[in-house]
Scaffold this active site. Structure first.
Site, PDB file in Angstrom:
ATOM      1  N   ARG A 160       0.830  -1.193   0.000  1.00 51.93           N
ATOM      2  CA  ARG A 160       0.000   0.000   0.000  1.00 51.93           C
ATOM      3  C   ARG A 160       0.874   1.256   0.000  1.00 51.93           C
ATOM      4  O   ARG A 160       2.032   1.217   0.439  1.00 51.93           O
ATOM      5  CB  ARG A 160      -0.906   0.024   1.236  1.00 51.93           C
ATOM      6  CG  ARG A 160      -1.814  -1.195   1.378  1.00 51.93           C
ATOM      7  CD  ARG A 160      -2.601  -1.121   2.685  1.00 51.93           C
ATOM      8  NE  ARG A 160      -3.492  -2.255   2.866  1.00 51.93           N
ATOM      9  CZ  ARG A 160      -3.170  -3.375   3.513  1.00 51.93           C
ATOM     10  NH1 ARG A 160      -1.966  -3.492   4.063  1.00 51.93           N
ATOM     11  NH2 ARG A 160      -4.037  -4.370   3.634  1.00 51.93           N
ATOM     12  N   LYS A 184      -1.769  -2.484   8.074  1.00 53.71           N
ATOM     13  CA  LYS A 184      -2.935  -2.052   8.839  1.00 53.71           C
ATOM     14  C   LYS A 184      -2.962  -2.740  10.196  1.00 53.71           C
ATOM     15  O   LYS A 184      -2.574  -3.892  10.328  1.00 53.71           O
ATOM     16  CB  LYS A 184      -4.217  -2.378   8.067  1.00 53.71           C
ATOM     17  CG  LYS A 184      -4.446  -1.505   6.843  1.00 53.71           C
ATOM     18  CD  LYS A 184      -5.789  -1.802   6.209  1.00 53.71           C
ATOM     19  CE  LYS A 184      -6.094  -0.856   5.053  1.00 53.71           C
ATOM     20  NZ  LYS A 184      -7.420  -1.111   4.458  1.00 53.71           N
ATOM     21  N   HIS A 280      -3.638  -9.113   3.667  1.00 51.40           N
ATOM     22  CA  HIS A 280      -5.084  -9.152   3.849  1.00 51.40           C
ATOM     23  C   HIS A 280      -5.423  -9.963   5.096  1.00 51.40           C
ATOM     24  O   HIS A 280      -4.920 -11.080   5.267  1.00 51.40           O
ATOM     25  CB  HIS A 280      -5.767  -9.802   2.641  1.00 51.40           C
ATOM     26  CG  HIS A 280      -5.744  -8.941   1.411  1.00 51.40           C
ATOM     27  ND1 HIS A 280      -5.794  -9.458   0.139  1.00 51.40           N
ATOM     28  CD2 HIS A 280      -5.683  -7.593   1.257  1.00 51.40           C
ATOM     29  CE1 HIS A 280      -5.760  -8.474  -0.736  1.00 51.40           C
ATOM     30  NE2 HIS A 280      -5.690  -7.333  -0.081  1.00 51.40           N
TER      31      HIS A 280
END
Length: 308
Positions: A160, A184, A280
């Site tokens: 990202r 994240k 993910h």
């Protein structure tokens, strides 16, 4: 704002307990602030007065100006706030408990096909090589080498933009061609990269970065023109500019992430491996790229098979 104290309490809770990224936490605070401000404008003086009908009215009004994906996040944030408020005795009941999250259409992510990605990377390689051999201005050379390294690393890893701008020089391990990123939820992962990204990173670090380094940026891998850590907006501009110069469809950095995932799956990578590389939390997110691969396969089938 009348409910500032409650909002600060919720924000402190998110900071201490939820492990959210700084960007996500700020977005949640902004979403809840928007909701509470709207309630206050409609005469609400006490959070105990809020009903689910009030929240549905706010969602309906807000949805006129925001995409469904944004509304889904806002719903999650507001539901989280009122759950926290109820658990901590701020409210007697939780009016948002039955608030439903808007369904988000399952839109296939935009990607470059393999030939377009190859064209983009070839152009990036050429620009980097030309900067090393011909560019006399040190800062201009540095920018060319930096941009080449950014594009190569984004496509090689599928990371990202927020992860890329947060990289430090020490996060890159050339011995085994891996880079450590903070994803994240403050989750670290290690991502491999190939020979082209290796060459571009080495050229940037050896012949480009020293010309831009400034105070407070000794650790940052990628730098802006003023010597500080590069920002996400500049990275987006770099990707848009390079795509235009290479004559490929205009893309954002996230499209390079989608492209990398799709091309890995097309090349035979296991779904779980791609999930691990991209960071993910859910395999369902990664599975979206199998749909893209199937669409591309169908397109190639239609072009190549005589009885398609």
């Amino acid at each position: 704002m009348r409910f500032e104290e409650a909002l600060d309490g919720f924000d402190a809770y998110l900071r201490a307990n939820r492990g959210l990224s700084e960007n996500t936490r700020k977005a949640y605070r902004s979403d809840v602030n928007e909701c509470l401000s709207a309630l206050e404008k409609h005469g609400c003086e006490d959070l105990n007065e809020v009903s689910i009908e009030d929240l549905r009215v706010w969602l309906s009004d807000s949805s006129k100006n925001h995409a469904r994906s944004s509304m889904a996040r806002k719903t999650v944030a507001v539901r989280g706030f009122f759950a926290w408020a109820h658990d901590h005795g701020v409210t007697a009941v939780d009016p948002a408990a039955m608030l439903r999250t808007p369904k988000i259409p399952d839109v296939l992510p935009a990607v470059l096909n393999e030939s377009q990605a190859e064209r983009l990377m070839e152009r990036v390689d050429e620009d980097g090589a030309e900067a090393l051999s011909q560019e006399p201005d040190a800062k201009r050379r540095a920018v060319e080498l930096r941009d080449a390294a950014i594009l190569e690393l984004l496509y090689a890893t599928g990371m990202r933009v927020a992860e890329l701008v947060g990289l430090d020089v020490a996060d890159v391990a050339f011995g085994n061609r891996t880079v450590k990123v903070m994803g994240k939820g403050s989750k670290q992962r290690v991502m491999p990269f190939g020979a082209p990204a290796d060459r571009a990173l080495r050229a940037w670090l050896e012949h480009g970065r020293p010309a831009l380094v400034g105070k407070g940026s000794a650790e940052a891998l990628f730098l802006g023109l003023r010597g500080g850590r590069i920002g996400q907006r500049m990275v987006r501009e770099v990707v848009h500019d390079r795509a235009r110069e290479a004559g490929v469809p205009d893309i954002a950095p996230h499209a390079l992430r989608h492209s990398a995932a799709t091309h890995m799956l097309d090349g035979g990578a296991d779904l779980r491996e791609v999930q691990e590389i991209l960071g993910h939390s859910s395999l369902k997110t990664t599975q979206r790229y199998t749909h893209v691969s199937i669409e591309q396969l169908k397109a190639r089938y239609g072009q190549a098979f005589p009885r398609a």
